[in-house]
Design a protein around this motif. Structure first.
Motif, mmCIF file in Angstrom:
data_model
loop_
_atom_site.group_PDB
_atom_site.id
_atom_site.type_symbol
_atom_site.label_atom_id
_atom_site.label_comp_id
_atom_site.label_asym_id
_atom_site.label_seq_id
_atom_site.Cartn_x
_atom_site.Cartn_y
_atom_site.Cartn_z
ATOM 1 N N TRP A 185 5.442 9.212 -2.362
ATOM 2 C CA TRP A 185 6.355 9.448 -1.254
ATOM 3 C C TRP A 185 7.772 9.663 -1.750
ATOM 4 C CZ3 TRP A 185 3.770 10.437 2.949
ATOM 5 C CH2 TRP A 185 2.533 9.820 3.160
ATOM 6 N N PRO A 186 8.559 10.476 -1.029
ATOM 7 C CA PRO A 186 9.966 10.656 -1.408
ATOM 8 C C PRO A 186 10.727 9.336 -1.372
ATOM 9 C CG PRO A 186 9.304 12.257 0.274
ATOM 10 C CD PRO A 186 8.192 11.260 0.168
ATOM 11 N N LEU A 201 7.869 2.117 5.983
ATOM 12 C CA LEU A 201 6.759 2.046 6.937
ATOM 13 C C LEU A 201 7.172 2.625 8.278
ATOM 14 C CD1 LEU A 201 5.471 -1.542 6.107
ATOM 15 C CD2 LEU A 201 4.263 0.604 5.644
ATOM 16 N N ALA A 202 8.386 2.315 8.713
ATOM 17 C CA ALA A 202 8.865 2.849 9.988
ATOM 18 C C ALA A 202 8.872 4.371 9.970
ATOM 19 C CB ALA A 202 10.260 2.312 10.286
ATOM 20 N N ALA A 203 9.264 4.948 8.840
ATOM 21 C CA ALA A 203 9.350 6.411 8.752
ATOM 22 C C ALA A 203 7.987 7.081 8.844
ATOM 23 C CB ALA A 203 10.038 6.810 7.444
ATOM 24 N N LEU A 204 6.920 6.359 8.490
ATOM 25 C CA LEU A 204 5.573 6.931 8.519
ATOM 26 C C LEU A 204 4.884 6.764 9.867
ATOM 27 C CD1 LEU A 204 4.134 5.900 5.026
ATOM 28 C CD2 LEU A 204 5.133 8.096 5.703
ATOM 29 N N HIS A 205 5.551 6.088 10.813
ATOM 30 C CA HIS A 205 4.961 5.858 12.131
ATOM 31 C C HIS A 205 5.792 6.544 13.203
ATOM 32 C CE1 HIS A 205 2.942 2.736 9.800
ATOM 33 N NE2 HIS A 205 2.060 2.635 10.787
ATOM 34 N N PRO A 206 5.178 7.350 14.064
ATOM 35 C CA PRO A 206 5.930 8.036 15.122
ATOM 36 C C PRO A 206 6.751 7.055 15.949
ATOM 37 C CG PRO A 206 3.678 8.856 15.033
ATOM 38 C CD PRO A 206 3.740 7.675 14.106
ATOM 39 N N GLY A 207 8.028 7.392 16.096
ATOM 40 C CA GLY A 207 8.929 6.514 16.838
ATOM 41 C C GLY A 207 9.322 5.273 16.082
ATOM 42 N N GLY A 208 8.868 5.142 14.842
ATOM 43 C CA GLY A 208 9.209 3.985 14.037
ATOM 44 C C GLY A 208 8.485 2.717 14.429
ATOM 45 N N LEU A 209 7.429 2.833 15.238
ATOM 46 C CA LEU A 209 6.712 1.659 15.736
ATOM 47 C C LEU A 209 5.238 1.727 15.351
ATOM 48 C CD1 LEU A 209 8.211 1.453 19.332
ATOM 49 C CD2 LEU A 209 8.806 0.007 17.365
ATOM 50 N N PRO A 210 4.583 0.559 15.221
ATOM 51 C CA PRO A 210 3.145 0.576 14.948
ATOM 52 C C PRO A 210 2.366 1.217 16.086
ATOM 53 C CG PRO A 210 4.077 -1.626 14.620
ATOM 54 C CD PRO A 210 5.131 -0.796 15.291
ATOM 55 N N ARG A 211 1.128 1.577 15.787
ATOM 56 C CA ARG A 211 0.227 2.030 16.838
ATOM 57 C C ARG A 211 -0.151 0.854 17.743
ATOM 58 N NH1 ARG A 211 -3.979 6.573 14.420
ATOM 59 N NH2 ARG A 211 -2.378 7.948 13.532
ATOM 60 N N PRO A 212 -0.668 1.122 18.929
ATOM 61 C CA PRO A 212 -1.052 0.021 19.825
ATOM 62 C C PRO A 212 -2.185 -0.817 19.235
ATOM 63 C CG PRO A 212 -1.006 2.136 20.986
ATOM 64 C CD PRO A 212 -0.898 2.448 19.525
ATOM 65 N N LEU A 243 0.836 -1.202 0.000
ATOM 66 C CA LEU A 243 0.000 0.000 0.000
ATOM 67 C C LEU A 243 0.869 1.250 0.000
ATOM 68 C CD1 LEU A 243 -2.714 -1.132 2.569
ATOM 69 C CD2 LEU A 243 -3.052 -0.809 0.100
ATOM 70 N N LEU A 244 1.967 1.204 0.740
ATOM 71 C CA LEU A 244 2.923 2.315 0.719
ATOM 72 C C LEU A 244 3.478 2.501 -0.681
ATOM 73 C CD1 LEU A 244 4.921 4.392 1.944
ATOM 74 C CD2 LEU A 244 6.354 2.459 2.633
ATOM 75 N N ARG A 245 3.827 1.411 -1.338
ATOM 76 C CA ARG A 245 4.370 1.506 -2.694
ATOM 77 C C ARG A 245 3.376 2.174 -3.640
ATOM 78 N NH1 ARG A 245 8.330 -2.317 -4.730
ATOM 79 N NH2 ARG A 245 7.465 -3.966 -3.409
ATOM 80 N N MET A 246 2.078 1.983 -3.395
ATOM 81 C CA MET A 246 1.048 2.612 -4.239
ATOM 82 C C MET A 246 0.861 4.085 -3.944
ATOM 83 S SD MET A 246 -2.098 -0.062 -4.578
ATOM 84 C CE MET A 246 -1.941 -1.591 -5.487
ATOM 85 N N SER A 276 12.477 -1.107 5.443
ATOM 86 C CA SER A 276 13.015 -0.874 4.105
ATOM 87 C C SER A 276 12.069 -0.012 3.277
ATOM 88 C CB SER A 276 13.245 -2.200 3.385
ATOM 89 O OG SER A 276 14.140 -3.028 4.104
ATOM 90 N N ALA A 277 12.636 0.742 2.369
ATOM 91 C CA ALA A 277 11.832 1.552 1.459
ATOM 92 C C ALA A 277 11.535 0.748 0.199
ATOM 93 C CB ALA A 277 12.573 2.831 1.097
ATOM 94 N N PRO A 278 10.262 0.561 -0.164
ATOM 95 C CA PRO A 278 9.954 -0.165 -1.399
ATOM 96 C C PRO A 278 10.494 0.573 -2.616
ATOM 97 C CG PRO A 278 7.978 0.162 -0.051
ATOM 98 C CD PRO A 278 9.053 1.016 0.535
ATOM 99 N N ALA A 279 10.916 -0.175 -3.615
ATOM 100 C CA ALA A 279 11.344 0.440 -4.874
ATOM 101 C C ALA A 279 10.121 0.881 -5.662
ATOM 102 C CB ALA A 279 12.165 -0.563 -5.682
ATOM 103 N N GLY A 280 10.271 1.976 -6.404
ATOM 104 C CA GLY A 280 9.212 2.436 -7.285
ATOM 105 C C GLY A 280 7.987 2.971 -6.584
ATOM 106 N N THR A 281 8.181 3.601 -5.419
ATOM 107 C CA THR A 281 7.050 4.094 -4.642
ATOM 108 C C THR A 281 6.426 5.334 -5.283
ATOM 109 O OG1 THR A 281 8.087 3.277 -2.638
ATOM 110 C CG2 THR A 281 6.338 4.882 -2.358
#
Length: 552
Positions: free
Chosen positions: A265-266, A271-282, A48-51, A257-262
């Motif tokens: 997004w820059p 996924l870690a970069a899109l979540h505060p602290g690099g962690l999933p929500r509770p 989904l991030l890649r899309m 990891s950053a997906p290729a061909g995203t």
């Protein structure tokens, strides 16, 4: 593991240069919730991030789910695979992600595998050894031939496997759909009893306790024979490999990891970069419909967020208990399928030892002092792991790990009241009867690690396993990503994960259902696949599972 129920080529679809689909530019950055950060959830979020969407992942415990690799206390880098630990080469979509993340694999030491120096079988107090089937007593070869003949005579296995290898959907359907109609109400054990090749109880007992490929089959005897036919038809029980350094690395690397061909997004966005602290929500604790076409999630911290689409990859039983779920999100047929999902329990007990001492040669016999062990005693299956699979260097290096016990269903329940040390002692006592001259305990250098998946609050079982008559329920769950015909109130939540897969217990199925859900979200948000690379939903009418009638 293409087919046989839905023979879509997920591996080539995912690796096609056209990509797996796109959403309109106006949808870029849209938040989509993903519940569960096991392999299926992380794969769905990654794609989904890649899309160009913004996945928001909820996780009750740790990234990886049942891909849980633990290190022994005081020994960082060591590996005890408490969940998934072996992956067949036929899991071609999974291996594509392993290549993408740079992970390496090694042959897994299954019974009679070339990677296993010795296999020891201890039944009814008698012990035999061998490196190959030909080295075992004749009864083992006879039972192996009887099993192969049963599969051929009663299921046409060779033709089915040939059709799957050729990726011929018409041939697969012509062979598989009649088997579904014939055997949906048949247990694995009934299938064996009705075979002229396995009329002897002694032969069926031996087959159940030893099996061929991964170990004993008797814990599956009460399950639908269709579950077993899928395993053998897709070669899921052959050519297993483990992930060097631990299976949990795969979801962790996909997370970071950053997906290729995203899109959108820059470069370098993960996924870690899109979540505060690099962690999933509770953990998600509530899911409800908010009109007109939104789904609102409450998490364990009390935070509330609303989304146009949600992918649920956690065990479906959580929708019945720990997650307060708006009943209107699913129609009654899906709810009945969720409620009737059947799980297999499973326990493991691991110890860390100073070195792979089992490779030592007994001067009296010229054979290794210990081997991969199948037994009717409490351990049932004992696996010997060294080198990269134990977090060490080359095979033969120390330290090494022993899975003292790998048990299922009733055998697993026997261990539930016991602590880790009690379980270790019980297994060592049992193994001492098989190896009276080997002091395993003297090599143990760390506290044992153990798990019983059926008592894990957020799992309640090792994986789903259909009982006879459950095909209709599975078909409803697997096809849930196709929502065009649903009422508005039932659209927008997409089920994925091991429970939804036709091949539960194998990571490939979790990956495939994640890609189905990604297609469903994309389609829900107005996106589409490239004409050169149609997705699972685009080919659904052509490849759809057979639908059994409720009234015959």
């Amino acid at each position: 593991m293409v087919g046989p129920d839905f023979p879509f080529p997920y591996d080539t679809f995912r690796e096609h240069p056209a990509g797996i689909g796109a959403v309109p530019a106006a949808a870029h950055g849209t938040e989509v919730a993903v519940i569960g950060a096991g392999l299926s959830g992380v794969v769905a979020a990654y794609e989904l991030l890649r899309m160009g969407l913004r996945p928001v992942v909820y996780e009750a415990e740790q990234i990886g789910g049942r891909m849980r690799s633990a290190a022994f206390d005081g020994h960082p880098g060591t590996v005890a695979e408490l969940g998934a630990m072996r992956f067949p080469r036929s899991s071609t979509t999974l291996y594509g992600y392993l290549r993408e993340t740079g992970l390496r694999t090694s042959p897994f030491p299954n019974p009679l595998s070339p990677a296993t120096p010795e296999t020891v079988i201890d039944l009814k107090g008698a012990t035999v050894r061998g490196r190959t089937l030909d080295e075992l007593p004749a009864v083992f070869r006879r039972v192996a031939r009887a099993w192969a003949a049963t599969l051929e005579d009663r299921a046409g296995l060779s033709a089915l496997r040939d059709a799957i290898r050729a990726r011929d959907p018409q041939a697969i359907a012509a062979l598989w759909h009649p088997l579904v109609r014939r055997y949906d109400d048949t247990t694995f054990y009934r299938f064996l009893v009705d075979s002229p090749h396995l009329r002897s109880f002694a032969d069926r007992e031996l087959f159940g306790q030893v099996g061929f490929g991964t170990g004993g089959w008797d814990t599956d005897f009460s399950n639908s024979i269709l579950e077993v036919l899928r395993v053998v038809a897709t070669a899921a029980d052959e050519e297993h490999r483990g992930i060097d350094g631990g299976a949990q690395q795969l979801p962790l690397r996909l997370w970071s990891s950053a997906p290729a061909g995203t899109a959108h997004w820059p470069a370098g966005t993960s996924l870690a970069a899109l979540h505060p602290g690099g962690l999933p929500r509770p953990a998600a604790t509530g899911i409800r419909r908010t009109h007109p076409h939104r789904i609102t999630i409450t998490d364990a911290d009390g935070a509330i967020a609303t989304y146009p689409a949600v992918v649920h990859t956690a065990p479906v039983w959580l929708l019945l208990n720990t997650i307060r779920t708006d009943e209107s999100l699913f129609d009654p047929l899906r709810w009945s399928a969720i409620e009737r999902t059947h799980y297999m329990g499973s326990s493991k007990v691991f110890v860390l030892v100073d070195r792979p001492f089992w490779r030592d040669v007994d001067p009296a016999t010229g054979r290794p002092v210990m081997g991969m062990t199948l037994t009717d005693r409490m351990p049932r299956g004992t696996y010997l792991l060294d080198g990269p699979l134990a977090g060490a260097g080359a095979p033969g290096d120390g330290p090494a790990a022993i899975c003292l016990s790998y048990t299922w269903t009733d055998d697993s329940l026997k261990l539930v009241p016991l602590g880790a040390a009690e379980r270790m002692d019980l297994m060592l006592d049992s193994l001492s009867a098989i190896y009276p001259d080997v002091d395993i305990r003297s090599h143990v250098i760390a506290s044992p690690l153990t798990i019983s998946w059926e008592v894990e609050r957020n799992f309640m079982g090792a994986f789903r396993a259909n009982l006879p008559g459950h095909y209709r329920y599975q078909e409803r769950l697997f096809t849930h990503f196709m929502q065009d015909g649903f009422a508005d109130g039932h659209r927008g939540v997409f089920l994925a994960g091991d429970d939804i897969s036709w091949t539960a217990g194998w990571a490939e199925g979790a990956v495939q259902t994640a890609l189905n859900a990604v297609w469903g979200v994309m389609h829900h948000l107005g996106g589409a696949c490239a004409a050169a690379n149609p997705g699972p939903g685009d080919r659904f009418a052509e490849l759809a599972p057979v639908r059994l009638p409720d009234v015959t």
